[in-house]
Design a protein around this motif. Structure first.
Motif, short mmCIF file in Angstrom:
data_model
loop_
_atom_site.label_atom_id
_atom_site.label_comp_id
_atom_site.label_asym_id
_atom_site.label_seq_id
_atom_site.Cartn_x
_atom_site.Cartn_y
_atom_site.Cartn_z
N THR A 1 0.83 -1.21 0.00
CA THR A 1 0.00 0.00 0.00
C THR A 1 0.87 1.25 0.00
N GLU A 2 1.86 1.24 0.85
CA GLU A 2 2.74 2.41 0.96
C GLU A 2 3.59 2.59 -0.31
N VAL A 3 4.01 1.46 -0.91
CA VAL A 3 4.75 1.55 -2.17
C VAL A 3 3.86 2.14 -3.26
N ALA A 4 2.58 1.73 -3.27
CA ALA A 4 1.64 2.27 -4.26
C ALA A 4 1.54 3.79 -4.13
N VAL A 5 1.51 4.28 -2.92
CA VAL A 5 1.44 5.73 -2.68
C VAL A 5 2.70 6.42 -3.19
#
Length: 657
Positions: free
Chosen positions: A229-233
């Protein structure tokens, strides 16, 4: 007196029995009511907690992942970057390879079934030590422009390739996402295919390929919590930094997971999501469907694809057998990372074993893992160098620990619907298979699956031509989807008796898209009815391909092929079977949905063709591979029978260039 007392006692006993029975019925009713209430409440709980779509979780779009103290004025510039294989690093690596310890010999006839075969590993390491040209490969990596920029405290690396095309050709941005144990290196063979203009498409791609945080040339976080999720952001913020507001995404493995999350969180920015690993590992409903489907497979998957999913226990056992690495990396990545960081031999065995088994599980039987049947040692070692030169194997594996944990799993991204149009390509030997009906539980606009009877997990490196072709088809469909706001629908056909040209007609292609033939204005067109099981098939397909390759670019020739099953049932296949057939043949020209060419149900286009150019013995089409030449005004000008070879049409076509 005694009789009266006895009678009275009997009456009292009868009353007690009735009262007891009434009480028992009342108790049973209460129990039944309470049981039903409990079952109902349990059903509500299960539906709410597991089966109903969860809300999109709140995510911090500016979370800081760098080291402290935080710079109050971070450098947000985009800097040029070059891959470097320094002499110090290369000499140290050669020394380690030279002084490696002897390996225990493999078991007889074990192949790769116990892991990487140590005999073949010696060959790989000898090549790495003595034949791998570090400077030449450094130049190879730098053939494309590399950049670095700081996003949320991390230096994020990416390749950015802009196409050089003529005016009028649309340039669309696409974000390519790798997985583990892959890297940016996987995409080098596909980049030229994506930035080059194709006769059948009026767009090319502007390609952005980031190294995921902690992988290769991108910095790793300083603290726990950087999951998919954080990588996607971070990647969404990267695209903003570059100046791209709307874009397409392609990914597999971790790239699929991250791309899918981006298509869920950023539905206005992501124009379309193409995945070469269309799976829903963490979808509650998805896994329920596939489990129940084992009882009635035909309810959820086509008969020709059932073997990719069922018997379920066979595939489950294979996944368990091949997922030992997952358990280690999801729990103790730093422990295994110590050995892989210190030993190039260990790194090579650990990563390249995946390139063998994940490309085709049957490769385990071979003493060399059949690695060189699909890849070259240079290409495989290129990928190893991304990890070795940057010392990033440990930090890359931590992504598994940040995925297989309660925090990430509680977000239930695989159960959150997205409206972003989605397209999957399913290679035969991919690690997992999910039917379209299951994928549509999440991807509400899942438009198509391309089924390939070959290929495995590393598609961009193994089969770049097939993957590139599919990306072009997917984005073409995504554009049509956005232009109509939904899947393309049927358009009212004109009267074939009064039509002026083929441009008046609309046909449906093999992907279910309605194509208005005015897209071929100004081009010479050859229209053919085709079949895959005809005695004329091999020669005609071969020569049609030859014509297209010779004249599509130089003279704007277009070939329109229409499968038809009216002649001795020689085109019986489903759309997917026909698609697989033409892909195996390397067909580049346009192939449309199966139609009828004769009779009342004949497609209006073919009624028009027959009206304007009648045959020798009447208007009807006599057999497979009848051919019509249409001039640049869309008017049929020549007609040829099935026995006329396509290559013989060259002088006739030349009259209309």
């Amino acid at each position: 007196m005694k009789n009266k007392q006895a009678k009275k006692g009997s009456e009292n006993n009868e009353k007690d029995r009735k009262k007891s029975g009434s009480s028992s019925l009342l108790s049973f009713g209460k129990i039944f009511f309470l049981l039903n209430l409990g079952v109902g409440l349990l059903a509500v709980y299960i539906y709410k907690e597991y089966l109903s779509p969860p809300n999109v979780p709140d995510v911090d779009l500016n979370a800081y992942w760098g080291s402290y103290p935080m710079n109050p004025k971070p450098d947000k510039s985009i800097r040029k970057y070059e891959v470097e294989f320094s002499d110090v690093m290369a000499n140290d690596l050669r020394e380690r390879l030279l002084h490696r310890r002897p390996f225990p010999p493999p078991l007889e006839d074990a192949g790769f079934q116990y892991g990487f075969n140590s005999n073949f590993l010696s060959r790989v390491l000898d090549y790495w030590q003595n034949n791998y040209n570090f400077k030449e490969r450094e130049q190879f990596f730098n053939r494309y422009d590399h950049f670095m920029t700081n996003i949320q405290g991390l230096d994020i690396h990416y390749i950015h390739v802009k196409p050089n095309v003529d005016a009028g050709v649309e340039v669309v941005p696409i974000l390519l996402l790798h997985g583990w144990p892959g890297s940016i290196r996987e995409f080098y063979e596909i980049i030229p295919k994506l930035i080059s203009k194709r006769p059948s498409h009026n767009f090319v791609f502007e390609v952005i390929i980031p190294s995921l945080p902690g992988f290769g040339f991108s910095q790793a976080p300083s603290r726990p919590g950087l999951g998919p999720t954080e990588v996607a952001v971070i990647l969404a913020n990267l695209m903003k930094r570059i100046g791209i507001d709307k874009y397409y995404i392609q990914g597999g493995d971790a790239g699929h997971a991250i791309g899918s999350i981006m298509a869920t969180l950023f539905q206005t920015e992501v124009l379309g999501f193409h995945t070469n690993m269309p799976v829903m590992f963490f979808g509650v409903l998805a896994n329920l469907y596939t489990t129940l489907g084992s009882l009635w497979p035909s309810l959820i998957v086509e008969p020709e694809l059932q073997s990719r999913l069922y018997p379920q226990h066979v595939h489950l056992m294979h996944q368990i057998e091949e997922s030992g690495y997952f358990h280690i990396q999801a729990t103790k990545p730093d422990t295994v990372g110590i050995g892989l960081t210190d030993s190039p031999a260990g790194l090579a065995a650990y990563i390249l074993e995946k390139f063998s088994t994940w490309t085709n599980k049957d490769f385990r039987k071979a003493s060399d893992g059949n690695l060189l049947s699909k890849f070259t040692l240079t290409h495989l070692i290129d990928n190893l160098m991304v990890y070795w030169s940057t010392n990033s194997i440990t930090t890359s594996m931590r992504l598994y620990a940040e995925t297989a944990n309660k925090r990430f799993l509680s977000m239930r991204f695989d159960d959150i619907p997205t409206n972003v149009p989605t397209w999957g390509i399913k290679f035969k030997h991919e690690l997992a298979f999910y039917p379209d009906c299951v994928l549509k539980l999440k991807y509400k606009n899942y438009l198509h699956s391309t089924v390939v009877e070959d290929g495995g997990h590393f598609a961009a490196l193994e089969m770049p031509d097939v993957l590139a072709d599919d990306i072009f088809e997917a984005v073409d469909t995504f554009q049509l989807f956005h232009s109509s706001g939904k899947k393309p629908q049927n358009i009212q056909q004109p009267d074939f008796e009064t039509a002026k040209s083929i441009y008046d007609f609309t046909v449906r292609d093999m992907y279910g898209r309605d194509i208005k033939l005015d897209k071929y204005k100004g081009k010479v067109v050859l229209i053919v009815n085709v079949a895959s099981q005809c005695g004329l098939t091999d020669r005609n397909y071969h020569q049609l391909n030859e014509l297209y390759q010779k004249y599509a670019a130089s003279h704007d020739l277009r070939i329109l092929a229409f499968p038809c099953n009216q002649f001795n049932g020689q085109e019986p296949g489903s759309p997917k079977e026909i698609l697989n057939f033409i892909k195996e043949r390397g067909v580049k020209f346009d192939v449309f949905e199966k139609i009828e060419v004769n009779g009342e149900n004949a497609h209006p286009l073919w009624k028009y063709l027959k009206r304007t150019k009648s045959g020798t013995f009447g208007d009807s089409i006599k057999w497979n591979f009848s051919k019509f030449i249409v001039d640049k005004n869309g008017v049929p000008v020549e007609r040829f029978g099935p026995n006329e070879d396509p290559i013989n049409l060259e002088p006739y076509l030349a009259k209309y260039w």
